[in-house]
Design an enzyme around this catalytic site. Structure first.
Site, mmCIF file in Angstrom:
data_model
loop_
_atom_site.group_PDB
_atom_site.id
_atom_site.type_symbol
_atom_site.label_atom_id
_atom_site.label_comp_id
_atom_site.label_asym_id
_atom_site.label_seq_id
_atom_site.Cartn_x
_atom_site.Cartn_y
_atom_site.Cartn_z
ATOM 1 N N SER A 1 0.214 4.023 -2.704
ATOM 2 C CA SER A 1 -0.121 5.405 -2.354
ATOM 3 C C SER A 1 0.801 6.384 -3.073
ATOM 4 C CB SER A 1 -0.040 5.609 -0.838
ATOM 5 O OG SER A 1 1.299 5.558 -0.362
ATOM 6 N N LEU B 1 0.836 -1.198 0.000
ATOM 7 C CA LEU B 1 0.000 0.000 0.000
ATOM 8 C C LEU B 1 0.872 1.250 0.000
ATOM 9 C CD1 LEU B 1 -2.787 1.244 0.052
ATOM 10 C CD2 LEU B 1 -2.754 1.105 2.542
ATOM 11 N N TYR B 2 2.033 1.183 0.651
ATOM 12 C CA TYR B 2 2.961 2.319 0.598
ATOM 13 C C TYR B 2 3.271 2.668 -0.860
ATOM 14 C CZ TYR B 2 7.471 4.714 0.544
ATOM 15 O OH TYR B 2 8.500 5.576 0.274
ATOM 16 N N ALA B 3 3.680 1.661 -1.634
ATOM 17 C CA ALA B 3 4.010 1.902 -3.032
ATOM 18 C C ALA B 3 2.792 2.368 -3.816
ATOM 19 C CB ALA B 3 4.591 0.631 -3.650
#
Length: 334
Positions: A155, A151-153
């Protein structure tokens, strides 16, 4: 020059702000001082910046649109450098909402302010994590990045797309830069070089994922900042100039994406050995399986970066790790 830097109490934002202040620029800094890791380290970074009379800090979350707007208006920045974000691949498995709130909503709030009062140049931090598990090495800005593994990537990829739409509709000169495993003094405690040095010096085991069969394109913090500063002086134009085969300049917006990495991957076990040399101690190694959302290898294509600014990161790992360990020993008195 008047600069607005978000994330000035963070690792990269701190170093960038200090570089700008050293050069005589005015810096308005924004940071939320969140407890993702020890706030005392963040406060210490801000204390270092406070030695400059031209540093104007504001404790503010990007999600607080009203407060952010007041700071933005007061800063009247020529250049906006957006570094603030919820970082960390693995933490996104535990607290996904933090990435939506900070990275997407917070960036949207900043883009809205840039729409109303455009800076000369908007620069936004992204990440090599957007390339997912691509094996098309070296990873080029024009290569596939539509299958992020965390999810970091995801986002960060979302922010890249949203920023492009704003650049197109509102003619905001915008540069996105993708980081490749940045390390150095004042680093984040959740980063590998920090955790390894901390545990080696304390005589505690270190966790080595995928049994050490990993490679990273490590980028020393001073090299990263040098590249950002040079890019800040070079605003993109609509259509670009096709400076390289990997030129990612948009045909429909003053917008580009640029990798910042050295293009020289290092094996994880060689990285561990470099920290052992710098600390003068052997690590107790705990070999583990691959972590979810992680990737085996990263390697930056640097062609576009070099075509734009005639520069790429070159600090040897031996020099950068030695500098980090020297700082760590001094800061923590070990």
């Amino acid at each position: 020059m008047r600069c607005l830097v978000t994330g000035t109490a963070g690792f990269v934002g701190f170093h960038l702000a200090r570089r700008l202040l050293d050069a005589g620029h005015q810096v308005t800094g924004i940071d939320g001082l969140t407890p993702y890791y020890d706030p005392k380290l963040k406060q210490a970074r801000h204390a270092e910046l406070a030695r400059f009379g031209s540093f104007h800090p504001h404790i503010c979350m990007l999600e607080e649109a009203g407060r952010l707007g007041a700071v933005y208006e007061q800063a009247a920045a020529d250049v906006v450098l957006h570094l603030a974000a919820q970082a960390g691949v693995r933490y996104s498995l535990d607290n996904p909402r933090a990435y939506i709130d900070s990275n997407i909503v917070g960036s949207f709030n900043l883009l809205e302010l840039c729409r109303r009062s455009p800076p000369r140049h908007l620069l936004i931090a992204s990440t090599s994590s957007v390339y997912g598990d691509s094996t098309d090495f070296p990873l080029a800005e024009t290569g596939p990045s539509d299958h992020p593994l965390s999810l970091y990537a995801a986002s960060k990829k979302a922010v890249e797309a949203i920023a492009h739409s704003y650049a197109h509709v509102w003619d905001i000169p915008t540069t996105l830069f993708r980081f490749f495993t940045v390390y150095g003094p004042w680093g984040r405690p959740d980063m590998a070089h920090f955790k390894f040095a901390e545990r080696i010096l304390a005589g505690r085991p270190i966790d080595i994922y995928n049994h050490g069969q990993m490679e990273r394109d490590f980028t020393y913090i001073d090299d990263l900042v040098e590249a950002i500063v040079r890019l800040s002086d070079l605003s993109p134009i609509r259509g670009g100039a096709k400076a390289a085969a990997t030129d990612s300049s948009s045909r429909s917006a003053p917008y580009r994406i640029v990798n910042i990495g050295g293009g020289q991957p290092v094996k994880l076990l060689d990285f561990v050995e470099e920290i052992e040399r710098a600390t003068g101690r052997k690590a107790i190694r705990n070999y583990m399986d691959m972590q979810p959302a992680d990737v085996v290898r990263t390697e930056a294509s640097t062609d576009f970066l070099e075509a734009l600014i005639d520069y790429r990161p070159t600090t040897p790992l031996s020099v950068g790790i030695a500098e980090f360990v020297r700082w760590y020993r001094g800061y923590y008195q070990v």
